[in-house]
Design an enzyme around this catalytic site. Sequence first.
Site, mmCIF file in Angstrom:
data_model
loop_
_atom_site.group_PDB
_atom_site.id
_atom_site.type_symbol
_atom_site.label_atom_id
_atom_site.label_comp_id
_atom_site.label_asym_id
_atom_site.label_seq_id
_atom_site.Cartn_x
_atom_site.Cartn_y
_atom_site.Cartn_z
ATOM 1 N N THR A 228 14.988 -2.940 -32.962
ATOM 2 C CA THR A 228 15.935 -1.840 -33.157
ATOM 3 C C THR A 228 17.370 -2.332 -33.082
ATOM 4 O OG1 THR A 228 14.317 -0.351 -32.135
ATOM 5 C CG2 THR A 228 16.568 0.454 -32.344
ATOM 6 N N HIS A 444 -6.871 -19.064 -0.449
ATOM 7 C CA HIS A 444 -6.998 -18.687 -1.868
ATOM 8 C C HIS A 444 -5.813 -19.221 -2.684
ATOM 9 C CE1 HIS A 444 -8.256 -15.790 -5.113
ATOM 10 N NE2 HIS A 444 -6.995 -16.001 -5.459
ATOM 11 N N GLU A 445 -4.594 -18.936 -2.230
ATOM 12 C CA GLU A 445 -3.416 -19.372 -2.989
ATOM 13 C C GLU A 445 -3.263 -20.890 -2.956
ATOM 14 O OE1 GLU A 445 -1.905 -17.415 -4.895
ATOM 15 O OE2 GLU A 445 -2.795 -15.568 -4.140
#
Length: 666
Positions: A228, A444-445
Amino acid sequence: MPRFNMSWIYMLALIALIAIYFSSNGQVGGSATRPATYDSFRIFVDKGYATKVVVNSSERRLKMYVNPKNIRDVFKASAKEVGPDPFLDVSFGSVDKVEEFLLSEKKAGKFTGTLSYENKSDGGFMNLLINIVPFALLILFWFFIMNRMGGGGGGAGGVFNVGKSKAKMYEKGGELGITFKDVAGQAGAKQEVQEIVEFLKNPQKYTDLGGKIPKGALLVGPPGTGKTLLAKAVAGEAGVPFFSMSGSDFVEMFVGVGASRVRDLFRQAKEKSPCIIFIDEIDAVGRARSKNPAMGGNDERENTLNALLTEMDGFGTNSGVIILAATNRVDMLDSALLRAGRFDREIHVDLPDLTERKEIFQVHMKPIKTDKTVDIDFLSRQTPGFSGADIANVCNEAALIAARRNAQAVGKQDFLDAVDRIIGGLEKKTKVMTADEKRSIALHEAGHATISWFCEHAAPLVKVTIVPRGRALGAAWYLPEERQITTKEQMLDEMCSLLGGRAAEELFTGHISTGAMNDLERATKSAYGMIAYAGMGDKLPNICYYNNQEYNFQKPYSETTARIIDEEVLKMINEQYARAKQLLLEHKEGHNRLAELLISREVIYTSDVEEIFGKRPWVSRSQEIIEENERVLAERMAEERAKQLEQQAKEGQDKQPEEHQEGGKA
């Protein structure tokens, strides 16, 4: 002569109603009334003309209803003219005298009617008001309806204007205040639309060689990439009338309105030619037509599309009218709309690359007060896959974060916090977690970080955190390479990195949790894409089952093939899961140190991982690729800039003889 106005008719109708009311002797509800003296009342009763007498003692007035046989004797008019129940309106002095008179007349047999009483006020003014108010309300309602129908009170939404175009027109595109300088990046797309601007400014340059103006250009790309904005820049540069509307503006509850609005839009555009029509989100009206209307085809939408197709390239000519349209769902559009002669050009407005993101940052950071710590190159690297709208949001969020901490300028950390805020969500440091939950999240991380560190094609790690953000309890940030194509090895390494969190949970806690749902979802989608779309399976090599047909309700493969796809996906994920567990076992001590560091500090960075595992052997190669891409892009931009300067110099030389010639004539 004064111009005709509908108000004239309204005034004439009001005067006619008032005249009818007074010319009928105050006829109310179809019955006539006439004032009379008390002596006349006694005479008419004595002659037997009265059928009923109603006495209003509060106002000392009575109504004498006249026998239909004697209407002409009393009113000097026929029964049709005075209505069904005409009466005389008589003033009297004493109720007792009236009762005595009527009683004596009844005994004499001259009054055979009834006598009744009423106490309500029935003055002449109220009588007039009661009869005028309904007409006045009706006339006011008529004024209101006609005003709405004409669009006077409702803008362009009047009933008579329902078929009119809702396009907002800018007489000069410059009113928008947007030019190509405001559109950063998108060099290829700008070059395409600049030719349209050049044609509108200097059409003879192209028509002399036999060229024709392109009738339309379709801007295609993901949301937020500046489609746009690019259309507004075209209007601002061309300086011609600009009609702007959305595809949904053609849609209305009334049948045939969409097609009428299309015709009205092009009629206005032809009157303002040369001009530009911009239709945003054209997929709302240009979706592919159904081959089987009984299966849910929308006739109104298809009629609107047919009108649009006819106006764009029918028997009529639209010289000087250029249509720009934007969509991010080009696969849903009708093929007749995309053919040459309607939309001659399909301009792809893609997500910005590294260099283009840098230019976009420079545009959006102009109004922001920044300090010396802000590094635009670093921010550009930190935002892969961000659109122009996302980058604008990053700059705004950074300014808000800096203002929240009462800073005098926006710093590097503010921008990094803004990126984290947009990607992961707002930090939730107040969320309470048990020690076991915190350790499980850290393992986990740390599993993601460890696997990505030792997989060659996995994205380089930036930082890892176990601070909850949004719906996630932990997150890891990576800096992926910007690839044009992706190999099977690269996708498998990324899948292995995704499964590292679940593998770490199973190995080092002895159980698995729901914390890996997002990782499993992404890994499963990636595996199905590799097998069913990219043809990377062992049993189904070089086969693509992708199907974008909107009205196809069947899968493009058999149940046997579906079972093979499921087996291939399961095999691929299990292999990468086993690989992730093997890597974690090989680097068990480093993974444990990384998890403990996360528990104590909550956030760790690349330098911390490098201190534990050593330098990543593939970092230098990734850096070389990034630097090579930057060098190539810089050379291309320098070449394009040199060509533009050369062209401008050439145009300046061409104009000089004309100026000297005009000076000689003067």
